[in-house]
Design an enzyme around this catalytic site. Structure first.
Site, PDB file in Angstrom:
ATOM      1  N   ASP A 191     -73.678 -13.260  -5.994  1.00 30.37           N
ATOM      2  CA  ASP A 191     -74.563 -13.651  -4.909  1.00 30.37           C
ATOM      3  C   ASP A 191     -74.161 -14.700  -4.088  1.00 30.37           C
ATOM      4  O   ASP A 191     -74.944 -14.790  -2.656  1.00 30.37           O
ATOM      5  CB  ASP A 191     -75.851 -14.163  -5.816  1.00 30.37           C
ATOM      6  CG  ASP A 191     -77.192 -14.780  -5.019  1.00 30.37           C
ATOM      7  OD1 ASP A 191     -77.701 -13.636  -4.218  1.00 30.37           O
ATOM      8  OD2 ASP A 191     -77.624 -15.888  -5.017  1.00 30.37           O
ATOM      9  N   LEU A 228     -84.611 -16.755  -2.414  1.00 32.23           N
ATOM     10  CA  LEU A 228     -84.790 -16.617  -0.965  1.00 32.23           C
ATOM     11  C   LEU A 228     -83.366 -16.745  -0.232  1.00 32.23           C
ATOM     12  O   LEU A 228     -83.454 -16.467   0.975  1.00 32.23           O
ATOM     13  CB  LEU A 228     -85.534 -17.859  -0.506  1.00 32.23           C
ATOM     14  CG  LEU A 228     -86.925 -17.768  -1.068  1.00 32.23           C
ATOM     15  CD1 LEU A 228     -87.424 -19.095  -0.625  1.00 32.23           C
ATOM     16  CD2 LEU A 228     -87.570 -16.781  -0.502  1.00 32.23           C
ATOM     17  N   ARG A 229     -82.186 -16.668  -0.843  1.00 31.94           N
ATOM     18  CA  ARG A 229     -80.736 -16.596  -0.286  1.00 31.94           C
ATOM     19  C   ARG A 229     -80.647 -15.100   0.499  1.00 31.94           C
ATOM     20  O   ARG A 229     -80.395 -15.189   1.630  1.00 31.94           O
ATOM     21  CB  ARG A 229     -79.705 -16.733  -1.232  1.00 31.94           C
ATOM     22  CG  ARG A 229     -78.534 -16.922  -0.437  1.00 31.94           C
ATOM     23  CD  ARG A 229     -77.437 -17.026  -1.408  1.00 31.94           C
ATOM     24  NE  ARG A 229     -77.379 -18.609  -1.892  1.00 31.94           N
ATOM     25  CZ  ARG A 229     -77.387 -18.913  -3.087  1.00 31.94           C
ATOM     26  NH1 ARG A 229     -77.568 -17.931  -4.122  1.00 31.94           N
ATOM     27  NH2 ARG A 229     -77.463 -19.954  -3.563  1.00 31.94           N
ATOM     28  N   ALA A 230     -81.447 -14.235   0.149  1.00 31.74           N
ATOM     29  CA  ALA A 230     -81.355 -12.903   0.849  1.00 31.74           C
ATOM     30  C   ALA A 230     -82.026 -12.963   2.183  1.00 31.74           C
ATOM     31  O   ALA A 230     -81.523 -12.472   3.198  1.00 31.74           O
ATOM     32  CB  ALA A 230     -81.816 -11.614  -0.111  1.00 31.74           C
TER      33      ALA A 230
END
Length: 710
Positions: free
Chosen positions: A202, A283-285
């Site tokens: 990730d 929410l990193r995406a």
């Protein structure tokens, strides 16, 4: 800006020499324009120019300015990032140097990565001095990890901390140091050798799947260029000097124009809709997709993010984030992506955006539903279709899973007998009448995996670092000291070294002299990885649909547990006339899961052959790595059929396996009110633990214990 030493040019790589760039070239360029994207993970087969492209990228990046003599490469114009080598007196020279490409070997030690005590200064001059590690050297540069999926867990933890905070803090051996460590992380890996830990996966902003081109003309061009480079590297690089210089200047210009790109509220909303539709975690995406879209827009020379930019960014930033477990193949449903994006471009905001700098990212400007600005028929970015990440799932079946039928892989299943109802009486022991699992050429799928019980190898080993069994190794709590070579430890035990040197001083006292024989290294007790060999009964006695589904789910859950514990796994199956090594020992657990899913059942139960094949695999692996301790997981109901003497042969084979002294677990696949209990007897013969298949589930077992205690 002068070009650097001769190397294979980035613009000479097939796929990186045309506009638009292929997936590999585009992802590396976008991450270079906007390092905040978080780096690139390149997945692909051997010999697909992964390492060549990464090493060529470093020569394209703009030079950085540093204080002369600063080992930590801090920015002289940033007063908020002091260097441990500072403060620098006024007038200290500032020099411009090339961006460093720092390679992190998979076998590096923790001291080499973080930095350590400068032994020469400490022993010769009595000064406590810090020697910077690889993370300090990589600051404001590129950190490249080849075969990143083989990186030891303790190094993965260090990378996670540095990637999350952008800083490294070292507290050891009498000194305390904190320094900045912001770098572009690039990893390459071959998925056949095992998957990457989800936490580190990730952290990579973008991921790209690469494969060798299938067009013979493209393959010929690759070979021609490589041979030309090998014959005269300097002349070959000179031919591409103009293209390299133009590419370097374009990257530098894109960096300067990054903050002028407008990311409208409507575009942000569309990015959020895409990420929500694909059910990515966290929410990193969203952040990475927005930054990538802006970087791609500026790369295409635009000042406004378009739907095409968002689409291209999503194809690079989301595939590896939608995986729910290691057995899910990366990929994205492009039809769903196109439905979400639609055809209408998001309007620009009526007022300029406020609240700080615009996220750095972007995508190409192709027409509706296309990624390429000039070739609307191309599926992605103008590269050949096999090169893109979207080609991965198609090669493995719908939704990136295993093929729907195992008929091609198991032609012997065509001869299986017709299926009988699950309620029909079982054939007596020793009978050749066995029920097949399903119709010929099909196999029952496993259910969703659960959290299984933890099985360990008794005693203390000395294998590679892992998370299963106790071991003396390079990680864990310090339990003593030894001379170098007498233990697996490599870090200096300073106190024990000084004590050994002091013990050899003259009785009247005097100066302590350190000699090579006084050196001591720390002995640590931690955990090791093991070889987990599954030996699965796929015969007709196990072939009732409900029972086989339960068995496959149990094995799948144990495979997932082996992945998390960094184990090596192998799969032996036996049915019909014999046994086969379905999957040689590997760290690619998802391949094992695919083979298990495709495994048909039916026919006789050659239990003896299965045990003997498992014994052969265990002996061979012991010769390859004597330190790696095995764990045999035998999944069977204990029945042995296949003619007269089958039971006696199976008992002799069990004695043969027991003589190897390996740890073993027998998972009993027998179910129903009428049980023969043969698996329990087999476990006693093997010296193994016996466990009904229903008790593999740790949650179900703990629930049963609580109910009994109530």
């Amino acid at each position: 800006m002068p070009l650097r030493e001769s190397h294979y040019p980035f613009s000479a790589i097939v796929g990186c020499d045309t506009e638009p760039l292929d997936d590999l070239g585009l992802s590396l360029v976008l991450a270079s324009i906007s390092p905040e994207i978080g780096g690139v993970l390149v997945r692909g087969q051997k010999g697909t120019a992964k390492s060549t492209a990464v090493r060529a990228l470093a020569s394209l990046l703009p030079h950085v300015e540093v204080h002369r003599g600063d080992r930590f490469s801090v920015d002289p114009a940033d007063p908020l990032q002091p260097s441990p080598d500072g403060p620098f007196p006024p007038g200290t020279a500032v020099e411009s140097r090339a961006v460093r490409l720092v390679e992190l070997p998979v076998g590096a030690t923790e001291d080499r990565v973080l930095g350590s005590l400068h032994l020469e200064q400490a022993l010769a001059h009595g000064q406590v001095s810090y020697e910077p590690g690889l993370l300090a050297r990589a600051h404001r540069g590129l950190l490249y990890v080849d075969e990143v999926n083989l990186l030891h867990d303790h190094l993965v933890d260090l990378l996670l901390d540095a990637a999350a905070t952008g800083r490294v803090r070292v507290e050891r051996d009498g000194f305390s140091v904190e320094h900045a460590a912001r770098f572009l992380l690039i990893g390459t890996m071959n998925p056949e050798e095992g998957e990457l830990r989800p936490q580190l996966l990730d952290r990579f902003g973008l991921t790209v799947e690469v494969s060798a081109p299938t067009d013979p003309r493209a393959r010929v061009e690759v070979v021609r260029r490589r041979m030309s480079y090998d014959s005269d590297p300097a002349a070959f690089a000179e031919r591409y000097e103009k293209a390299e210089r133009a590419l370097s200047e374009r990257i530098a210009a894109a960096r300067g124009a990054l903050r002028r790109v407008e990311l409208s509220q409507a575009a942000l909303l569309k990015i959020a809709e895409v990420c929500a539709a694909f059910e990515v975690d966290g929410l990193r995406a969203d952040i990475v997709t927005a930054r990538t879209a802006v970087a791609h827009a500026v790369w295409q020379g635009r000042t406004l993010v378009t739907l095409a930019d968002i689409r291209r960014a999503a194809l690079l930033a989301l595939p590896h984030r939608r995986r729910r477990n290691p057995f899910d193949a990366p990929g994205l449903d492009e039809e769903l992506l196109d439905r979400i994006l639609g055809d209408e471009e998001p309007p620009p905001d009526p007022t300029p955006p406020d609240g700080g700098p615009t996220p750095p990212d972007g995508g190409p400007t192709p027409p509706e539903g296309s990624d390429a600005p000039d070739t609307p028929d191309d599926p992605a970015d103008g590269s050949e279709p096999p090169e893109g990440p979207e080609s991965g799932p198609d090669a493995r079946g719908p939704e990136g899973g295993a093929p729907e039928s195992a008929e091609a892989d198991h032609p012997e299943s065509d001869a299986a007998e017709p299926q009988q109802p699950a309620e029909s009486p079982r054939a007596p022991e020793g009978s050749d009448e066995e029920r097949p699992e399903t119709a010929a050429g099909t196999a029952v799928k496993a259910s969703a995996p659960y959290r299984p019980r933890t099985f360990t190898v008794r005693g203390t080993g000395a294998g590679a670092d892992g998370r299963r069994s106790r071991a003396v190794g390079t990680r864990g709590r310090r339990i003593g000291a030894a001379r170098p070579g007498e233990a697996a430890g490599t870090s200096l035990h300073l106190v024990e070294t000084v004590k050994a040197a002091a013990s050899s001083c003259p009785p009247g006292g005097g100066r302590v002299r350190l000699r090579p024989r006084d050196l001591r290294v720390a002995v640590r007790e931690g955990q090791e990885s093991n070889l987990v060999l599954f030996c699965v009964d796929a015969s007709g006695s196990m072939a009732a649909r409900k029972r086989m589904k339960e068995v496959k789910t149990a094995v799948l859950s144990l495979l997932l547990d082996a992945y998390r514990r960094r184990d090596k796994v192998g799969l032996v199956t036996f049915r019909g006339a014999g046994a086969e090594l379905t999957l040689p020992p590997t760290r690619s657990v998802d391949v094992a899961a695919t083979r298990l899913d495709q495994m048909p059942a039916g026919g006789r139960t050659p239990l003896a052959e299965g045990l003997l094949e498992a014994a052969r695999v265990l002996r061979r692996e012991h010769l390859r790595d004597p330190r790696q301790r095995p764990l045999l997981v035998l999944v069977t109901d204990g029945r042995a059929t296949g003619g007269r003497g089958a039971v006696e042969r199976s008992l002799e084979a069990a004695d043969h396996v027991a003589a190897l002294g390996v740890a073993a677990v027998v998972v009993d696949g027998e179910s129903g009110p009428m049980r023969l209990g043969l698996a329990a007897g087999l476990a006693a013969r093997l010296g193994a633990d016996h466990l009904p298949v229903g008790e593999v589930n740790a949650d179900a077992l703990s629930t049963a214990v609580r109910e009994r205690a109530a």
